[in-house]
Motif scaffolding. Sequence first.
Motif, PDB file in Angstrom:
ATOM      1  N   PHE A 108       0.876  -0.966  -0.096  1.00 18.62           N
ATOM      2  CA  PHE A 108       0.021   0.029  -0.401  1.00 18.62           C
ATOM      3  C   PHE A 108       0.891   1.585   0.275  1.00 18.62           C
ATOM      4  O   PHE A 108      -0.368   2.134  -0.311  1.00 18.62           O
ATOM      5  CB  PHE A 108      -1.102   0.094   1.075  1.00 18.62           C
ATOM      6  CG  PHE A 108      -1.566  -1.047   0.869  1.00 18.62           C
ATOM      7  CD1 PHE A 108      -2.181  -1.762  -0.236  1.00 18.62           C
ATOM      8  CD2 PHE A 108      -2.017  -1.920   2.641  1.00 18.62           C
ATOM      9  CE1 PHE A 108      -4.013  -2.684  -0.106  1.00 18.62           C
ATOM     10  CE2 PHE A 108      -2.178  -2.979   2.789  1.00 18.62           C
ATOM     11  CZ  PHE A 108      -3.410  -3.729   1.791  1.00 18.62           C
ATOM     12  N   LEU A 109       1.975   1.198   0.230  1.00 16.40           N
ATOM     13  CA  LEU A 109       2.821   2.701   0.427  1.00 16.40           C
ATOM     14  C   LEU A 109       4.210   2.550  -0.312  1.00 16.40           C
ATOM     15  O   LEU A 109       5.078   0.794  -0.716  1.00 16.40           O
ATOM     16  CB  LEU A 109       2.761   3.564   1.468  1.00 16.40           C
ATOM     17  CG  LEU A 109       3.077   2.167   3.164  1.00 16.40           C
ATOM     18  CD1 LEU A 109       4.350   2.469   3.362  1.00 16.40           C
ATOM     19  CD2 LEU A 109       2.048   2.806   4.097  1.00 16.40           C
ATOM     20  N   GLN A 110       5.110   3.003   0.190  1.00 16.16           N
ATOM     21  CA  GLN A 110       7.154   3.422  -0.285  1.00 16.16           C
ATOM     22  C   GLN A 110       7.453   3.706   1.264  1.00 16.16           C
ATOM     23  O   GLN A 110       6.778   4.773   1.335  1.00 16.16           O
ATOM     24  CB  GLN A 110       7.005   3.529  -1.735  1.00 16.16           C
ATOM     25  CG  GLN A 110       8.328   3.624  -2.422  1.00 16.16           C
ATOM     26  CD  GLN A 110       8.125   4.314  -3.510  1.00 16.16           C
ATOM     27  OE1 GLN A 110       9.189   5.272  -3.732  1.00 16.16           O
ATOM     28  NE2 GLN A 110       7.372   4.150  -4.351  1.00 16.16           N
ATOM     29  N   ALA A 111       8.157   3.078   1.485  1.00 18.59           N
ATOM     30  CA  ALA A 111       9.308   3.374   2.595  1.00 18.59           C
ATOM     31  C   ALA A 111      10.143   4.981   1.692  1.00 18.59           C
ATOM     32  O   ALA A 111      10.795   4.839   1.103  1.00 18.59           O
ATOM     33  CB  ALA A 111      10.412   2.518   2.936  1.00 18.59           C
ATOM     34  N   SER A 112       9.362   5.893   1.944  1.00 20.51           N
ATOM     35  CA  SER A 112      10.708   7.627   1.418  1.00 20.51           C
ATOM     36  C   SER A 112       9.865   8.198   2.515  1.00 20.51           C
ATOM     37  O   SER A 112       8.986   8.175   3.209  1.00 20.51           O
ATOM     38  CB  SER A 112       9.907   7.651   0.360  1.00 20.51           C
ATOM     39  OG  SER A 112       8.730   8.319   0.558  1.00 20.51           O
ATOM     40  N   LEU A 113      10.388   9.977   2.202  1.00 19.98           N
ATOM     41  CA  LEU A 113       9.982  11.181   2.578  1.00 19.98           C
ATOM     42  C   LEU A 113       8.899  11.067   2.344  1.00 19.98           C
ATOM     43  O   LEU A 113       8.119  11.663   3.965  1.00 19.98           O
ATOM     44  CB  LEU A 113      11.309  11.535   2.504  1.00 19.98           C
ATOM     45  CG  LEU A 113      12.342  11.797   3.314  1.00 19.98           C
ATOM     46  CD1 LEU A 113      13.523  13.014   3.060  1.00 19.98           C
ATOM     47  CD2 LEU A 113      12.027  11.486   4.641  1.00 19.98           C
TER      48      LEU A 113
END
Length: 180
Positions: free
Chosen positions: A158-163
Amino acid sequence: GSEMCIRDRFKSIYFHSAVSHESIDVFTQEQNDRLYEKLQEIVTEHNTIIELCKKTSRCFSPNVLIHILSSALITCICCLMILLAEGANKLIFVNYIVASTAQTFVHCIGGQMLAESSEGLANSIYEFEWYKCNVKIRKLILLMILRCQKRTKIDVPFLQASLDTFASVSFDNSENLNLN
């Protein structure tokens, strides 16, 4: 980290060829052969790093997802407790919110650094004097640029590890605080 090393190796190849061959319009066959070998080493190393990132993502993505979701839950519960607590007891729950947010930041900053180093590698490759090389190396460099345009990343369901993810989670947390 590793992609930065690859970018630095590529820049050293670029610097070496630019300094020692400034006045040359086209590289010789020997220079092209040496450059092709070095570029193939870089491609192999880059592919290894991409595969390692994919394996790491598959291995740790459930953990990171659970952590981010639990961080949001902890923040919501702490917001509720801040409403119910009186006086200095509210500071205890603020500390929990800060710690939970800091842990989410640690997960997200690693993914951001990985994505940025991947993009930096593409820029370094583009700055190379590829027009002085033979067609074989030009094609290899073009393929390298195309591959680097696809960001290396740590995916979480569901998401991406980023700022960007961190900002989104932090914004949601701040909305929870404002609602209370």
